[in-house]
Every structure is written in structure tokens, then in C-alpha cells.
Design a protein around this motif. Structure first.
Motif, short mmCIF file in Angstrom:
data_model
loop_
_atom_site.label_atom_id
_atom_site.label_comp_id
_atom_site.label_asym_id
_atom_site.label_seq_id
_atom_site.Cartn_x
_atom_site.Cartn_y
_atom_site.Cartn_z
N TYR A 355 9.09 -0.90 -4.34
CA TYR A 355 9.83 -0.59 -3.13
C TYR A 355 9.12 0.52 -2.35
O TYR A 355 8.70 1.53 -2.91
N ASP A 356 9.00 0.31 -1.06
CA ASP A 356 8.25 1.22 -0.19
C ASP A 356 9.06 2.50 0.03
O ASP A 356 9.92 2.56 0.90
N GLY A 357 8.75 3.52 -0.75
CA GLY A 357 9.50 4.77 -0.66
C GLY A 357 9.00 5.72 0.40
O GLY A 357 9.73 6.65 0.78
N ASP A 358 7.77 5.52 0.88
CA ASP A 358 7.22 6.45 1.88
C ASP A 358 7.08 5.81 3.26
O ASP A 358 6.48 6.39 4.15
N MET A 367 13.56 7.03 4.29
CA MET A 367 14.07 6.91 2.92
C MET A 367 14.48 8.28 2.41
O MET A 367 13.95 9.31 2.85
N PRO A 368 15.43 8.34 1.46
CA PRO A 368 15.81 9.64 0.90
C PRO A 368 14.63 10.33 0.26
O PRO A 368 13.75 9.67 -0.34
N ALA A 389 -0.59 -2.66 -6.97
CA ALA A 389 0.72 -3.00 -6.40
C ALA A 389 0.71 -2.81 -4.89
O ALA A 389 -0.04 -2.00 -4.35
N ASP A 390 1.57 -3.56 -4.23
CA ASP A 390 1.80 -3.41 -2.79
C ASP A 390 3.18 -2.85 -2.56
O ASP A 390 4.12 -3.11 -3.32
N GLY A 391 3.33 -2.08 -1.48
CA GLY A 391 4.65 -1.64 -1.07
C GLY A 391 5.44 -2.82 -0.53
O GLY A 391 4.90 -3.68 0.16
N SER A 392 6.72 -2.89 -0.87
CA SER A 392 7.55 -4.01 -0.45
C SER A 392 8.49 -3.58 0.68
O SER A 392 9.20 -2.58 0.54
N ASN A 393 8.47 -4.35 1.76
CA ASN A 393 9.48 -4.17 2.81
C ASN A 393 10.74 -4.89 2.32
O ASN A 393 11.03 -6.01 2.70
N PHE A 394 11.46 -4.24 1.42
CA PHE A 394 12.53 -4.90 0.69
C PHE A 394 13.72 -5.21 1.58
O PHE A 394 13.90 -4.66 2.66
#
Length: 504
Positions: A355-358, A367-368, A389-394
Motif C-alpha cells: 500500500y502506497d503510504g507516501d 496518508m496518516p 515491490a510496487d506501491g499500490s494505488n489501493f
């Protein structure tokens, strides 16, 4: 046994059984035992090694059999879901966990009609979530196929030369939102919009309820192409749903050891859609979470308590996760240090997404604080397994969105679902480009044959490792260090005070 010999009571037998179960968990100890080591990797490594694909697969077999004996589904309002919940609860209780299964209510979508008829061509549309319905009996008009380009049906110019007044607009998916497609179709004069998929699988989707102008439904690619071939035919669309308040349950359990004011929480969706057993989506994440809990045990050597949850009714406006968070006070929410989620982690044409946190994808939104650190924890572990891994635009409809809205640091794993794998992703991860990550996503074929167990094993290990690390220390997320570090800091302060006192 003589008459004078006391007979063991049932509570005593139960305590013995629980003691045996706890003794069998590889990481469990008594609440009074020493805390976990200060090195977060130590517990994470041990937990990841203990969690095996074979044991996770056994849970998947159980979920498949539950679905098979309950109408082929584990949807939140069905006996299949209740028996899935009973299975998870039974395994946890046998291991010594204290389990609660609170009730929640949600607005279940009930389908009243779902037909498209164009001459001899028939289709079964899926009404978009929050779309307006047709009148009883449906709407009839000529079928007009919008030309296919990079952004089909996304601007009024796409209807140039087409008389769409009173028509049923047939539009290929892609290029813009479903909301935009139906708004433009309505502007062109259409009375209904049918959006067919650009990848294999059903045409699930939703529109903004505040902007829903005309009845809108999704179709499979095959249905869309079949209807395209009969464009101009008088076509009847009948799509109607209503909401029905429904009561179901979710499950929450927590370790008896570790700080209860700095809880590491992790969860997964347990229910399936009404037409599927949901073994990859949602069984893989639920089964992995169950096995992690069983191997961690109810009283592990952790600094921070670990809370596990299995949710129901994810894809509606009143999810179990949202219901749960609303049941907590602000202070109780502050006790949750973070939330770790997983979804569809055994896809057969898998990607490795975190999950894309940044917001490095530029599309997730704020994001928090702490979410970026969680993302990097997953990225680092997978990199150690030689997986980039890739960041996901969830999807913000998932359970974890409720935690994001509560400003709780959030992260997780995802192996992909209905979207197509790109050539670059196929080069990086293997598999087939131009094909969905999960060709059976939310379809009847999402069964035991729809799981890549090697992918599932890697993702389960990643979740176990990161969970174990944060059960030891959440310092990089919220500044709360491991207990040993706090003790060392206090000892240093005391030593300094003593030294200064002696100097005086």
C-alpha cells in the motif's frame, strides 16, 4: 476413581486443554515472561519461519468446503459466512485466545432485476453501486455504441454524429471514471449507460451518488462485444436494486501480552461476494492471518499487544471495520498504533504490491503519518527476498480505508486483482502481460484452483515478519521504542542524575 476422589470439573478440563494448546504455539509464553528482544527482526524472522503454506492451505480447504456446502458462497448475510466465522473462532479459541464476535448492521444491496435484451442477445448487467435504478419493467431505446479510443465516452465530443437521444449508450471501460461516463452519456441524451470491461471479469464498479443521472451498469468484455455487434437494435435495460438493513458479525481477538496502549492491529476481509467462494479474494488473506495468529499464540513474547480482526461486508457503505472503529472512543482509537491489511495475496498472475503510504504514485492522497514507514518495512522485507515491490494505488472501499479516515497509520499487501499486468510488470515479476492479475476475481471460478501458493507463502511471510517487528517496536511509526530501549534510557537518566548528585 473412588467415591472420595474429587472429580475434575469442566472448567478444570478446559484450562488443561487451553494450557496444552498454548504450549503448542511456537512463540507463546506466559504473560509474566520476559519481553521480546529489542531487535524487531528477531521476532519477525521467527514468526515468518513458523508460518507455512501447508497450514494456510488447510484453512483455504476449510473455507472452500464451507462454501460448497452453503450454496457456493460465504457472503456476509449467508450461513456460509457465519460458518466461516465459526471456523476461525473455533481455531483461535482452541489455541487459547479470547474471542469476541460483535454484531454490526449494514445496508445490504439486494438485486431486484438485472437484464439487458437486444434482439437475440441477452446479458446480465451488474448495476453500479449508487447508480439510480430503472423503472419497473426497464427502459427501452436504440442501442448506440460509443467509438472506442483511449478515453471512450469521457467527453461529449465522443458522441459526435451519434443520435443518443432516448438511447442506451454502450461504452468501453477506461480513460475516466464511471461517474464521468454516465454524466457525458446523460448530457448526450441517453437514458441508460452500459459500460463493458476492458479486461476479463465482471463489470463491477460504482458512481458518485450525488452525480448519478441515469441508470448505469457494468458488463463483461464478451457481453459488451456481443452487444456492439447488434448496435442499433431496440434494447431494454432493467436494472433495479434496493438496500436492506442486515445484521452480521465480525471477529476480534488480542494477545494477552504486550502494551495495550500501543496495539499493533491487523485484519482481513472474511466474506465473499454472493456468487463466489472467494478463495483468493478473500480467503488467502483471512487464512494467512489465522495461521499467523495461531503461530504467534495468545501470550507471546511481545512488547506491544497484537489485535487480529476478520471483517464482513467490505464493499458497502457501512463496513464492519467502520462499525468497529465507531464503537471506540477517541482514547481507545489512540491505543491502536497502526493497522496492517492484506487482500488477494495469492493471485495466480501475481504482482507484488504494498500500500502506497507516501503517495509516491501521486493518486492515493494524504496518508496518516507513519504509513510511509510501514510501506518501507514491507518493501525492505520483499527486497530481501529479491522481490521488487510496487506501491499500490489501493481501493479506498477496502476495510483499511476506515482506519485511514481515523488517521491511524496504515499499510498492507496486495497481489493484484482485475487490472491487467503490464509488460514491465511481467518482466519484473514473471507471469503474463495483458492478462488480469486474477482472472477469476469476484467470479465463480475463484476457488481452490485460483491460488498461487508460492506467492501466498511469500506474502504471508512478509506480513508475519512486519507484524513481528512492530510487535517489538513501533518507534519508526509513532516514536514508541521497545521496552528494553525505554529501560536503558531510564537507567541512563538515573545514572546521570546520580553522577551529578555526587559531583555536588
Amino acid at each position: 476413581m473412588s467415591p472420595s476422589t474429587p472429580r475434575p470439573n469442566r472448567n478444570w478440563r478446559r484450562r488443561c486443554a487451553v494450557a496444552v494448546a498454548i504450549a503448542g504455539t511456537v512463540l507463546a509464553t506466559t504473560p509474566a515472561a520476559h519481553a521480546a528482544p529489542a531487535d524487531p527482526a528477531a521476532l519477525g524472522t521467527k514468526l515468518a519461519k513458523a508460518v507455512t503454506a501447508d497450514n494456510i492451505n488447510r484453512h483455504l480447504i476449510a473455507l472452500q468446503r464451507i462454501a460448497d456446502t452453503n450454496g457456493g458462497t460465504r457472503a456476509a448475510h449467508t450461513p456460509g459466512y457465519q460458518k466461516s466465522l465459526d471456523y476461525v473462532a473455533g481455531r483461535l479459541r482452541a489455541a487459547g485466545f479470547d474471542v469476541s464476535t460483535p454484531e454490526f448492521t449494514y445496508n445490504r444491496i439486494v438485486v431486484d432485476a438485472a437484464t439487458v435484451t437486444a434482439g437475440s442477445v441477452r446479458a446480465v448487467p451488474l448495476q453500479m453501486t449508487d447508480s439510480v435504478s430503472t423503472p419497473v419493467g426497464g427502459l427501452t431505446g436504440p442501442l448506440v455504441a460509443v467509438p472506442v479510443d483511449a478515453n471512450p465516452g469521457c467527453q461529449i465530443e465522443d458522441y459526435a454524429g451519434i443520435n443518443a437521444t432516448g438511447a442506451i449508450a454502450l461504452i468501453k471501460r477506461g480513460g475516466c471514471s464511471f461517474t464521468q461516463k454516465q454524466l457525458v452519456a446523460a448530457q448526450a441524451g441517453a437514458v441508460a449507460a452500459l459500460v463493458y470491461n476492458h479486461v476479463e471479469g465482471p463489470g463491477y464498479g460504482g458512481v458518485d451518488p450525488a452525480q448519478s443521472k441515469i441508470p448505469t451498469a457494468g458488463l463483461t468484455t464478451a457481453e459488451g462485444l456481443a452487444l456492439t455487434a447488434v448496435a442499433g437494435t431496440q434494447t431494454t435495460v432493467d436494472i433495479r436494486t434496493h438496500r436492506e438493513m442486515t445484521t452480521s458479525r465480525y471477529l476480534v481477538t488480542q494477545t494477552r501480552t504486550g502494551r495495550t496502549d500501543n496495539v499493533v492491529m491487523t485484519g482481513a476481509q472474511l466474506d465473499s461476494i454472493p456468487t463466489s467462494a472467494g478463495i483468493n479474494d478473500t480467503g488467502t488473506s483471512s487464512a494467512a492471518l489465522l495461521e499467523i495468529a495461531l503461530k504467534l499464540g495468545p501470550a507471546p513474547r511481545v512488547n506491544n499487544a497484537v489485535r487480529f480482526a476478520w471483517w464482513g461486508a467490505e464493499d458497502v457503505d457501512k463496513t464492519a471495520a467502520g462499525f468497529y472503529l465507531k464503537s471506540l472512543t477517541f482514547e481507545q482509537q489512540l491505543d491502536i498504533a497502526m493497522y496492517l491489511n492484506s487482500n488477494s495475496i495469492g493471485s495466480r498472475n501475481a504482482g507484488y504490491f504494498v500500500y502506497d503510504g507516501d503517495n509516491s504514485t501521486g493518486s492515493v492522497g494524504p496518508m496518516p503519518y507513519g504509513s510511509a514507514q510501514i510501506e518501507q518495512a514491507f518493501v525492505r522485507y520483499l527486497a530481501g527476498r529479491e522481490i521488487q515491490a510496487d506501491g499500490s494505488n489501493f481501493d479506498r472501499q477496502w476495510d483499511h480505508s476506515q482506519f485511514i479516515m481515523a488517521a491511524i497509520p496504515t499499510g498492507g499487501l496486495y497481489a493484484g486483482s482485475y487490472r491487467q499486468k503490464t509488460p514491465a510488470q511481467a518482466t519484473k515479476w514473471g507471469g503474463t502481460a495483458g492478462v488480469s492479475f486474477d482472472r477469476c476475481h469476484q467470479q465463480a471460478c475463484d476457488n481452490l484452483g485460483n491460488v498461487d501458493r508460492a506467492v501466498l507463502d511469500r506474502n504471508a511471510d512478509a506480513l508475519a515478519f512486519v507484524l513481528g517487528g512492530y510487535a517489538t517496536s513501533t518507534e519508526d511509526v509513532n516514536g514508541v521504542p521497545a521496552r528494553e530501549q525505554r529501560a536503558q534510557a531510564r537507567a541512563a537518566v538515573a545514572l546521570k542524575a546520580t553522577t551529578l548528585g555526587g559531583a555536588e
